[in-house]
Design an enzyme around this catalytic site. Structure first.
Site, PDB file in Angstrom:
ATOM      1  N   LYS A  20       0.867  -1.180   0.000  1.00  0.00           N
ATOM      2  CA  LYS A  20       0.000   0.000   0.000  1.00  0.00           C
ATOM      3  C   LYS A  20       0.902   1.228   0.000  1.00  0.00           C
ATOM      4  O   LYS A  20       1.542   1.550   1.000  1.00  0.00           O
ATOM      5  CB  LYS A  20      -0.910   0.041   1.232  1.00  0.00           C
ATOM      6  CG  LYS A  20      -1.940   1.176   1.131  1.00  0.00           C
ATOM      7  CD  LYS A  20      -2.672   1.441   2.429  1.00  0.00           C
ATOM      8  CE  LYS A  20      -2.024   2.533   3.246  1.00  0.00           C
ATOM      9  NZ  LYS A  20      -2.076   3.891   2.609  1.00  0.00           N
ATOM     10  N   GLY A  72      -4.729   0.625   5.510  1.00  0.00           N
ATOM     11  CA  GLY A  72      -3.594   0.368   6.394  1.00  0.00           C
ATOM     12  C   GLY A  72      -4.021  -0.330   7.670  1.00  0.00           C
ATOM     13  O   GLY A  72      -3.348  -1.265   8.144  1.00  0.00           O
ATOM     14  N   GLU A 121       9.823   1.966  10.283  1.00  0.00           N
ATOM     15  CA  GLU A 121      10.758   3.018   9.878  1.00  0.00           C
ATOM     16  C   GLU A 121      10.021   4.345  10.046  1.00  0.00           C
ATOM     17  O   GLU A 121       9.236   4.747   9.181  1.00  0.00           O
ATOM     18  CB  GLU A 121      11.203   2.833   8.421  1.00  0.00           C
ATOM     19  CG  GLU A 121      12.032   1.603   8.156  1.00  0.00           C
ATOM     20  CD  GLU A 121      13.457   1.707   8.667  1.00  0.00           C
ATOM     21  OE1 GLU A 121      13.823   2.781   9.187  1.00  0.00           O
ATOM     22  OE2 GLU A 121      14.192   0.714   8.535  1.00  0.00           O
ATOM     23  N   GLU A 131       9.909  17.179  15.105  1.00  0.00           N
ATOM     24  CA  GLU A 131      10.256  16.911  13.705  1.00  0.00           C
ATOM     25  C   GLU A 131       9.224  17.574  12.799  1.00  0.00           C
ATOM     26  O   GLU A 131       8.072  17.154  12.739  1.00  0.00           O
ATOM     27  CB  GLU A 131      10.283  15.405  13.427  1.00  0.00           C
ATOM     28  CG  GLU A 131      10.673  15.103  11.975  1.00  0.00           C
ATOM     29  CD  GLU A 131      10.415  13.658  11.553  1.00  0.00           C
ATOM     30  OE1 GLU A 131      11.012  13.231  10.556  1.00  0.00           O
ATOM     31  OE2 GLU A 131       9.606  12.972  12.209  1.00  0.00           O
TER      32      GLU A 131
END
Length: 404
Positions: free
Chosen positions: A83, A123, A161, A292
């Site tokens: 996906k 997902g 990740e 971030e």
């Protein structure tokens, strides 16, 4: 996704390279023969495919990250279900068609590498499905945490990740001819949208002002334009939401005491263009520095001592990539050692971004702990069995136990 043409070509080349790497690796993977404590016995490790590998990738590397996963997964004997990001679905379709043709040309079902397109609902279904033997997820730490919990709830296996808040540390003995282009590429490359993008630049106080001046001059020379133009070095952000995040982060940096040396504004042209930005004057632990922001904002921070700056490198929640610039051999090995960087990628005299496929790629802490691509990352795509074979006529038990 909006990256410049040469980076797009480079990303496709990375998939080609990892396929070459995987073909060689396919003849090398395997387990050891171990010495048995029992006479007439052999102790071996057998590695088998996990089965079905689900791969969820992000917009910023819509080809290469799938390449790392699918090439290694296939040579380990697995099938793949991909996906891609909803905003780069045409890339996913194009890549899947290429792979299917190669498989079918070699008398294999194209469905070995299947594709689904969709959003978070797809997902979630993949994370919860017990037929998914391994789920590799690349994306934000926030979503990655949700994925990990769903997979763990069914005792599945995940490879994560996630985010990075990566630092470059420049000591007073550094070669500035290496530092300036490295910091520029790491902070501005892919418009600051790599997970390995440099977001913090720690400069020794004795060289701080000189490096900031040289870096600002280099920023002013960055060629901004259409990503299809071969002369362009810097293109747009991926979405309008990313532009808003950029502006919010710049405003927060100012409110927390930062000074904008260059950039900080939206560029008045069609598309999601913002100015590459340098911010100075913030403390190392300012909330915005520890956040971030997936945009080209570089926070430049002063330090005095090695010990404090190593600690500052490690104080953020993520642990993906890190780099120092120095000629001090002792410092280099302290940086690589147990009291140095706590990241999965620990560099010396090169930027935080631009990892090679031959090494394991991934990070620690809130980056997720997963490893992809090279080294022994293949082990994550397989299951291990420890096998004992008795080729004698006796039945000695381990640890010398007598059961008679």
């Amino acid at each position: 996704m909006g990256k410049i043409f040469v980076e797009g070509v480079g990303e496709v080349q990375e998939y080609v390279d990892v396929c070459d790497y995987a073909v060689g690796l396919s003849r090398m993977i395997g387990g050891p023969i171990l010495p048995s404590e029992r006479p007439g016995h052999a102790l071996i490790e057998q590695w088998n495919p996990v089965g079905l590998v689900g791969i969820i990738t992000a917009f910023n590397f819509p080809v290469a990250v799938y390449g790392w996963n699918s090439a290694i997964a296939m040579i380990c004997g697995n099938a793949c279900l991909w996906k891609g990001a909803p905003t780069t679905s045409l890339v996913s379709v194009a890549v899947t068609k290429i792979i299917a043709k190669v498989l079918e040309d070699n008398k294999l079902p194209g469905a070995i590498c299947s594709l689904v397109c969709g959003g978070a609902d797809i997902g979630t279904a993949m994370a919860r499905d017990e037929r998914m033997d391994l789920l590799s997820f690349t994306g934000s730490t926030k979503v990655g945490k949700q994925v990990a919990l769903m997979v763990q709830e069914r005792f599945g296996r995940s490879l994560l990740e996630l985010g990075g808040n990566n630092a470059i540390i420049v000591f007073e003995d550094a070669d500035l001819n290496l530092v300036i282009p490295s910091a520029l590429f790491a902070a501005v490359g892919t418009a600051g949208q790599r997970c390995t993008t440099a977001r913090r630049l720690f400069l020794h106080e004795s060289i701080h002002d000189e490096v900031v001046a040289k870096l600002a001059k280099a920023y002013a020379q960055v060629r901004i334009g259409d990503p299809w133009d071969s002369d362009t070095l810097y293109g747009p952000l991926h979405t309008k939401e990313a532009v808003k995040m950029f502006l919010d982060a710049v405003e927060q940096a100012k409110q927390q005491g930062g000074s904008v040396v260059c950039g900080g504004k939206v560029i008045n042209r069609p598309g999601n263009y913002v100015e590459p930005t340098i911010v100075t004057g913030l403390p190392h632990n300012a909330p915005i520095v520890h956040t971030e922001t997936f945009a080209p904002i570089l926070y430049v921070l002063k330090f005095k001592e090695e010990e404090e700056v190593f600690a500052w490198n490690n104080e953020v929640k993520q642990g993906l990539s890190s780099s120092i610039f120095t000629k001090d051999l002792g410092r280099i090995f302290r940086w690589l050692g147990p009291k140095g960087s706590d990241c999965g990628i620990v560099n010396v005299n090169i930027p935080t971004s631009g990892a090679e496929i031959g090494g394991a790629f991934g990070g620690e802490k809130h980056t997720g702990g997963g490893r992809e691509s090279g080294s022994d990352s293949w082990k994550l795509y397989m299951r291990r069995s420890t096998c004992t074979i008795n080729y004698s006529k006796d039945l000695p038990l381990a640890q010398g136990i007598k059961f008679q």
